[in-house]
Design a protein around this motif. Structure first.
Motif, PDB file in Angstrom:
ATOM      1  N   LYS A   1      -0.158   5.832  27.380  1.00  0.00           N
ATOM      2  CA  LYS A   1       1.051   5.361  28.081  1.00  0.00           C
ATOM      3  C   LYS A   1       2.162   4.927  27.130  1.00  0.00           C
ATOM      4  O   LYS A   1       3.333   5.136  27.427  1.00  0.00           O
ATOM      5  CB  LYS A   1       0.712   4.261  29.083  1.00  0.00           C
ATOM      6  N   GLU A   2       1.826   4.361  25.984  1.00  0.00           N
ATOM      7  CA  GLU A   2       2.863   3.973  25.026  1.00  0.00           C
ATOM      8  C   GLU A   2       3.577   5.212  24.484  1.00  0.00           C
ATOM      9  O   GLU A   2       4.795   5.226  24.331  1.00  0.00           O
ATOM     10  CB  GLU A   2       2.280   3.145  23.875  1.00  0.00           C
ATOM     11  N   LYS A   3       2.807   6.258  24.202  1.00  0.00           N
ATOM     12  CA  LYS A   3       3.400   7.491  23.687  1.00  0.00           C
ATOM     13  C   LYS A   3       4.180   8.225  24.769  1.00  0.00           C
ATOM     14  O   LYS A   3       5.204   8.840  24.478  1.00  0.00           O
ATOM     15  CB  LYS A   3       2.323   8.388  23.081  1.00  0.00           C
ATOM     16  N   ILE A   4       3.710   8.158  26.017  1.00  0.00           N
ATOM     17  CA  ILE A   4       4.473   8.751  27.115  1.00  0.00           C
ATOM     18  C   ILE A   4       5.830   8.060  27.207  1.00  0.00           C
ATOM     19  O   ILE A   4       6.867   8.706  27.316  1.00  0.00           O
ATOM     20  CB  ILE A   4       3.727   8.633  28.463  1.00  0.00           C
ATOM     21  N   THR A   5       5.830   6.739  27.147  1.00  0.00           N
ATOM     22  CA  THR A   5       7.076   5.979  27.228  1.00  0.00           C
ATOM     23  C   THR A   5       8.027   6.389  26.107  1.00  0.00           C
ATOM     24  O   THR A   5       9.199   6.687  26.346  1.00  0.00           O
ATOM     25  CB  THR A   5       6.801   4.462  27.139  1.00  0.00           C
ATOM     26  N   ALA A   6       7.514   6.418  24.881  1.00  0.00           N
ATOM     27  CA  ALA A   6       8.350   6.782  23.732  1.00  0.00           C
ATOM     28  C   ALA A   6       8.883   8.205  23.881  1.00  0.00           C
ATOM     29  O   ALA A   6      10.063   8.472  23.625  1.00  0.00           O
ATOM     30  CB  ALA A   6       7.556   6.634  22.437  1.00  0.00           C
ATOM     31  N   CYS A   7       8.037   9.104  24.306  1.00  0.00           N
ATOM     32  CA  CYS A   7       8.430  10.502  24.473  1.00  0.00           C
ATOM     33  C   CYS A   7       9.508  10.639  25.547  1.00  0.00           C
ATOM     34  O   CYS A   7      10.511  11.328  25.345  1.00  0.00           O
ATOM     35  CB  CYS A   7       7.201  11.325  24.841  1.00  0.00           C
ATOM     36  N   MET A   8       9.312   9.983  26.673  1.00  0.00           N
ATOM     37  CA  MET A   8      10.297  10.071  27.746  1.00  0.00           C
ATOM     38  C   MET A   8      11.644   9.498  27.290  1.00  0.00           C
ATOM     39  O   MET A   8      12.694  10.051  27.591  1.00  0.00           O
ATOM     40  CB  MET A   8       9.800   9.347  28.998  1.00  0.00           C
ATOM     41  N   LYS A   9      11.594   8.415  26.544  1.00  0.00           N
ATOM     42  CA  LYS A   9      12.838   7.826  26.032  1.00  0.00           C
ATOM     43  C   LYS A   9      13.511   8.756  25.027  1.00  0.00           C
ATOM     44  O   LYS A   9      14.741   8.839  24.982  1.00  0.00           O
ATOM     45  CB  LYS A   9      12.559   6.459  25.413  1.00  0.00           C
ATOM     46  N   GLN A  10      12.730   9.472  24.222  1.00  0.00           N
ATOM     47  CA  GLN A  10      13.306  10.421  23.261  1.00  0.00           C
ATOM     48  C   GLN A  10      14.017  11.567  23.985  1.00  0.00           C
ATOM     49  O   GLN A  10      14.970  12.133  23.475  1.00  0.00           O
ATOM     50  CB  GLN A  10      12.220  11.007  22.361  1.00  0.00           C
ATOM     51  N   HIS A  11      13.531  11.893  25.163  1.00  0.00           N
ATOM     52  CA  HIS A  11      14.094  12.994  25.937  1.00  0.00           C
ATOM     53  C   HIS A  11      15.003  12.501  27.063  1.00  0.00           C
ATOM     54  O   HIS A  11      15.323  13.267  27.967  1.00  0.00           O
ATOM     55  CB  HIS A  11      12.964  13.848  26.524  1.00  0.00           C
ATOM     56  N   TYR A  12      15.453  11.272  26.986  1.00  0.00           N
ATOM     57  CA  TYR A  12      16.232  10.652  28.061  1.00  0.00           C
ATOM     58  C   TYR A  12      17.372  11.555  28.546  1.00  0.00           C
ATOM     59  O   TYR A  12      17.550  11.740  29.748  1.00  0.00           O
ATOM     60  CB  TYR A  12      16.783   9.295  27.613  1.00  0.00           C
ATOM     61  N   ASP A  13      18.135  12.124  27.641  1.00  0.00           N
ATOM     62  CA  ASP A  13      19.284  12.952  28.024  1.00  0.00           C
ATOM     63  C   ASP A  13      18.876  14.235  28.741  1.00  0.00           C
ATOM     64  O   ASP A  13      19.699  14.851  29.413  1.00  0.00           O
ATOM     65  CB  ASP A  13      20.140  13.302  26.810  1.00  0.00           C
ATOM     66  N   GLN A  14      17.620  14.637  28.598  1.00  0.00           N
ATOM     67  CA  GLN A  14      17.136  15.867  29.212  1.00  0.00           C
ATOM     68  C   GLN A  14      16.366  15.619  30.511  1.00  0.00           C
ATOM     69  O   GLN A  14      16.018  16.573  31.196  1.00  0.00           O
ATOM     70  CB  GLN A  14      16.223  16.599  28.225  1.00  0.00           C
ATOM     71  N   LEU A  15      16.105  14.372  30.840  1.00  0.00           N
ATOM     72  CA  LEU A  15      15.328  14.069  32.038  1.00  0.00           C
ATOM     73  C   LEU A  15      16.108  14.425  33.294  1.00  0.00           C
ATOM     74  O   LEU A  15      17.333  14.396  33.309  1.00  0.00           O
ATOM     75  CB  LEU A  15      14.957  12.583  32.078  1.00  0.00           C
ATOM     76  N   SER A  16      15.374  14.731  34.351  1.00  0.00           N
ATOM     77  CA  SER A  16      16.015  14.981  35.638  1.00  0.00           C
ATOM     78  C   SER A  16      16.683  13.688  36.103  1.00  0.00           C
ATOM     79  O   SER A  16      16.252  12.584  35.735  1.00  0.00           O
ATOM     80  CB  SER A  16      14.971  15.422  36.660  1.00  0.00           C
TER      81      SER A  16
END
Length: 76
Positions: free
Chosen positions: A44-59
């Motif tokens: 879950k920590e890595k999911i959070t970091a990954c999602m934040k890294q891709h913030y501009d690309q998220l739906s």
């Protein structure tokens, strides 16, 4: 199927929203998490970091679950 369950658990704790239900979080970010962060599931920590890294690309619905990243300081 085990990865999907781990993802859903990870997303529930990873998303930095307040007031969104678990179902809303899962629905909003499931596709983005599998698309951008499948390699780090179920951490879950890595999911959070990954999602934040891709913030501009998220739906847009998933992006709404996260606080926007801080703007870089314009002072040089």
């Amino acid at each position: 199927m085990m990865k999907a369950g781990a993802l859903l658990t990870g997303l529930t704790f990873a998303i930095a929203s307040s007031g969104e239900s678990r179902d809303e979080q899962e629905h909003a970010c499931r596709g983005d998490a599998f698309h951008f962060c499948a390699s780090v599931i179920p951490n879950k920590e890595k999911i959070t970091a990954c999602m934040k890294q891709h913030y501009d690309q998220l739906s847009p619905p998933c992006k709404a679950m996260f606080d926007p990243p801080p703007k870089p300081d314009s002072k040089s």
